[in-house]
Design an enzyme around this catalytic site. Structure first.
Site, PDB file in Angstrom:
ATOM      1  N   ASP A   3       0.852  -1.189   0.000  1.00 51.75           N
ATOM      2  CA  ASP A   3       0.000   0.000   0.000  1.00 51.75           C
ATOM      3  C   ASP A   3       0.890   1.244   0.000  1.00 51.75           C
ATOM      4  OD1 ASP A   3      -2.465   1.274   0.011  1.00 51.75           O
ATOM      5  OD2 ASP A   3      -2.675   1.227   2.187  1.00 51.75           O
ATOM      6  N   GLU A  47       2.670   4.771  -4.242  1.00 55.22           N
ATOM      7  CA  GLU A  47       2.622   5.631  -5.432  1.00 55.22           C
ATOM      8  C   GLU A  47       3.945   6.379  -5.707  1.00 55.22           C
ATOM      9  OE1 GLU A  47      -1.068   4.316  -4.244  1.00 55.22           O
ATOM     10  OE2 GLU A  47       0.162   5.661  -3.033  1.00 55.22           O
ATOM     11  N   ASP A  90      -8.790   2.941  -2.951  1.00 52.34           N
ATOM     12  CA  ASP A  90      -9.728   3.414  -1.933  1.00 52.34           C
ATOM     13  C   ASP A  90     -11.016   3.942  -2.569  1.00 52.34           C
ATOM     14  OD1 ASP A  90      -7.755   2.738  -0.187  1.00 52.34           O
ATOM     15  OD2 ASP A  90      -7.149   4.784   0.284  1.00 52.34           O
TER      16      ASP A  90
END
Length: 472
Positions: free
Chosen positions: A290, A293, A364
């Protein structure tokens, strides 16, 4: 300017880029692919940007960038079909006839004018050609095709055991439970909070006896803290990204002020993979990557942050979209050294070709009806971009779910390649039993249906591993 003053989001992107491609349209084109993007399945008339972005807001049709960047699309016309992969990992731009219906436009901030064309008699052949270049998913472990139950967060050993017991008592088939960031000591990666999880190895072993695999989250950022071995090892050995002055670059994430591993360096990937191997030795059977990015809470990471790039230094401007892939490479290679089991690795962020290392989910989303609808095209688009092992959070991650929405989403999610119920800490719990007997009955029925379909799905996953053709 006037619209912006009222609060409307106005695009001020300069469409003059270093790299520009213009191609005439004949009028009958349909465009498919582009990875994890919202909107209809046919992307004609749409505009997108490829820049991995953590955007927790509802992902409506007008969102240009999400967590993944896959600059590949398939053009389908009445008399031909072909694919185009723009092999440029800088920030890139696609206008598929939005500005003018007579052409489509591809731009890039930097890099080279490199792209591949793929031809065939049909879309399947085109996609197989693309996957022969970028790779295919590995055949996952059989349990990965089952139902997964998750939340941010089952924050203690007692909560994990309670959830497992309730699933079994109610006759809900389930193969995996998830540990979110609260299992760590103050959100420090590769640690356990021994107050909340006093005996993690025993808990994992006990859950396994009940038929549950345990999957744990793994974030890239490393808390800056004296005496924390992971940080001290990374700082001492030069494993973290540096600013333009050669100093460690810091930003804030869950753990506070943190450093970021430079996964573009082989020694860093090896170090990270060995640390991950220690997690597997404790009994964990899956890793969910997670915040890769990479996410930052204190402003965006500057474009001039320096990456080693295995001895050919370059900047964040070039490497941003590759960060998730490089982390995935580290985790996948670490898995190979630590375990002979088939890997179960999930990622939120990536670039084209990530399917060699992991599967994914759409990030999300929210507990709103439009997100249920959006998930169908998103998952199909991912599959048409080489990433066929994908799902969306069933019930929605953000916002509050209702009983009807969960029932309908479970009915749909039973056919996703990746079938996981997941929700966020500030929202209502959305396990199947949270909304009364009728919702429980419907959810259980469709979860059981999924298990009856697993032999068929397993064949499809095997075919996807050979050819790249998606399950959905």
């Amino acid at each position: 300017i006037l619209a912006a003053q009222e609060g409307h989001e106005v695009s001020l992107v300069d469409k003059n880029h270093k790299i520009e491609i213009l191609k005439a349209m004949q009028g009958d084109e349909c465009f498919y692919g582009f990875g994890d993007k919202t909107g209809s399945l046919n992307k004609r008339g749409c505009e997108y940007e490829m820049w991995n972005t953590n955007n927790p807001a509802p992902q409506m049709e007008n969102v240009k960038s999400l967590y993944k960047s896959v600059p590949f699309f398939i053009t389908l016309r009445e008399d031909c079909v072909f694919g185009l992969f723009f092999d440029n990992h800088y920030k890139t731009y696609f206008d598929m006839g939005k500005e003018n219906a007579s052409y489509y436009y591809i731009g890039a901030d930097d890099g080279n004018l490199d792209y591949y064309m793929f031809f065939g008699e049909n879309m399947s052949q085109v996609l197989e050609g693309y996957c022969s270049l970028t790779g295919t998913h590995e055949l996952p472990p059989l349990w990965a095709l089952g139902y997964h139950q998750s939340r941010w967060s089952y924050e203690s050993e007692s909560r994990m055991r309670e959830t497992a017991a309730r699933l079994r008592m109610l006759g809900i088939p389930c193969d995996a439970l998830y540990l979110d960031i609260d299992f760590m000591e103050r959100f420090k990666v590769f640690t356990w909070d021994r107050e909340k999880f006093p005996q993690p190895e025993k808990m994992i072993a006990d859950l396994k006896k009940q038929g549950f695999k345990t999957v744990a989250i793994l974030d890239p950022a490393v808390k800056k803290e004296e005496g924390y071995p992971v940080y001290e090892e990374g700082a001492e050995n030069g494993y973290f990204l540096k600013d333009k002055n050669g100093e460690i670059y810091y930003n804030k994430v869950w753990a506070g002020v943190s450093a970021y591993p430079d996964f573009s360096k082989k020694s860093v990937r090896d170090w990270w993979g060995d640390r991950e191997g220690e997690m597997l030795d404790q009994g964990l059977e899956g890793i969910l990557m997670d915040m890769n990015e990479p996410s930052t809470f204190d402003g965006l990471m500057p474009l001039d942050v320096v990456f080693d790039n295995d001895g050919s230094p370059t900047s964040h401007k070039e490497m941003h979209n590759l960060y998730g892939n490089l982390m995935g490479k580290a985790v996948r290679e670490g898995w190979s050294r630590a375990s002979t089991k088939r890997p179960f690795i999930v990622t939120r962020a990536c670039f084209a070709g990530m399917q060699k290392y992991s599967m994914s989910w759409t990030g999300d989303n929210h507990s709103i009806w439009v997100m249920l609808r959006e998930s169908v095209a998103q998952i199909c688009s991912m599959g048409l971009s080489g990433m066929g092992f994908t799902g969306a959070d069933v019930g929605g991650y953000g916002s509050d779910c209702s009983g009807e929405l969960l029932a309908r989403w479970t009915q749909l999610g039973a056919f996703y390649p990746y079938f996981r119920n997941h929700s966020s800490r500030p929202t209502r719990h959305q396990e199947p039993w949270r909304f009364g007997d009728e919702t429980l009955r419907i959810c259980r029925e469709y979860i059981r249906l999924r298990y009856r379909l697993i032999p068929y799905y397993y064949d499809l996953f095997w075919q996807m591993a050979q050819t790249g053709l998606p399950v959905v």
